[in-house]
Design a protein around this motif. Sequence first.
Motif, PDB file in Angstrom:
ATOM      1  N   UNK A 280       0.880  -1.206  -0.077  1.00  0.00           N
ATOM      2  CA  UNK A 280       0.010  -0.040  -0.054  1.00  0.00           C
ATOM      3  C   UNK A 280       0.931   1.268  -0.038  1.00  0.00           C
ATOM      4  N   UNK A 281       0.616   2.116  -0.856  1.00  0.00           N
ATOM      5  CA  UNK A 281       1.420   3.341  -1.088  1.00  0.00           C
ATOM      6  C   UNK A 281       0.377   4.641  -0.572  1.00  0.00           C
ATOM      7  N   UNK A 282       1.000   5.379   0.111  1.00  0.00           N
ATOM      8  CA  UNK A 282       0.397   6.664   0.532  1.00  0.00           C
ATOM      9  C   UNK A 282       1.244   7.867  -0.290  1.00  0.00           C
TER      10      UNK A 282
ATOM     11  N   UNK B 256       5.008   4.368   2.101  1.00  0.00           N
ATOM     12  CA  UNK B 256       4.426   3.149   1.787  1.00  0.00           C
ATOM     13  C   UNK B 256       4.270   2.382   2.963  1.00  0.00           C
ATOM     14  N   UNK B 257       3.181   1.367   3.126  1.00  0.00           N
ATOM     15  CA  UNK B 257       3.137   0.215   3.915  1.00  0.00           C
ATOM     16  C   UNK B 257       3.209  -1.112   3.432  1.00  0.00           C
TER      17      UNK B 257
ATOM     18  N   UNK C  72      -3.421   2.180  10.563  1.00  0.00           N
ATOM     19  CA  UNK C  72      -4.508   1.941  11.281  1.00  0.00           C
ATOM     20  C   UNK C  72      -5.573   1.295  10.060  1.00  0.00           C
ATOM     21  N   UNK C  73      -5.700   1.976   9.135  1.00  0.00           N
ATOM     22  CA  UNK C  73      -6.626   1.518   7.927  1.00  0.00           C
ATOM     23  C   UNK C  73      -6.126   0.233   7.410  1.00  0.00           C
TER      24      UNK C  73
ATOM     25  N   UNK D 161      -8.322  -3.250   7.431  1.00  0.00           N
ATOM     26  CA  UNK D 161      -8.613  -4.013   6.284  1.00  0.00           C
ATOM     27  C   UNK D 161      -8.080  -5.381   6.588  1.00  0.00           C
ATOM     28  N   UNK D 162      -6.721  -5.605   7.145  1.00  0.00           N
ATOM     29  CA  UNK D 162      -6.057  -7.106   7.370  1.00  0.00           C
ATOM     30  C   UNK D 162      -7.130  -7.973   8.134  1.00  0.00           C
ATOM     31  N   UNK D 163      -7.619  -7.201   9.550  1.00  0.00           N
ATOM     32  CA  UNK D 163      -8.445  -7.986  10.228  1.00  0.00           C
ATOM     33  C   UNK D 163      -9.943  -8.502   9.622  1.00  0.00           C
TER      34      UNK D 163
END
Length: 198
Positions: free
Chosen positions: A1-3, A7-8, A104-105, A109-111
């Motif tokens: 995931x890129x902001x 990036x995450x 946190x987002x 999503x992962x949860x």
Amino acid sequence: MTKSNFAIRPFRAEDYPQIEDIYLQGLVTGNASYEHRAMTLEEFVDGKNMDTVFVAVELYDDSKVIGWVSGAPISQRPVLAGVLEDSIYIDSNAQGRGVASGLLDRFIDACQELGMWAIHSWIFPENEGSVKLHVSRGFEEVGTYKHLAKMTYGPRAGEWRDTVVYQKLLPKPEKVTAEEEFEHTASERIKAQRPLKA
């Protein structure tokens, strides 16, 4: 995931020294944890749901960790397997960039992808930034544990602290771990039952 400016990605073992450093930065504030030391890598891996551990890294340096998020089971009981407690820590030099929100987002999503049905966050009431972040993502305050534990370090050493619990409910999965375990062992339980005497 890129902001926009970071990036995450999933956690890698080599990230841990930076995760530990960021955690210790949080401890210095006295409003991040009751713990007085960081976990070892082995303790971290053993205590977390590793499918929910993500790091934020600089956009053009995949090895530079600027924040992290993780989930830990609230209980070892199978019936509670779908409830995790979150932890979010951000490098002090990366504050104000939206890193905590992004992490946190991704965690939420992962949860949901994993079939979790609730997330808990235990927050010191003085940690207003964390409270604001969680409320902005739909977490609701469900109660306060009064003088839950006594601080042993930092600027509030010797004080008994309250902890506020926030909760976010996720879509309920069709089947949960406890049901699967029940179905798996049902035949064994039936065989073990002694026939009633007439």
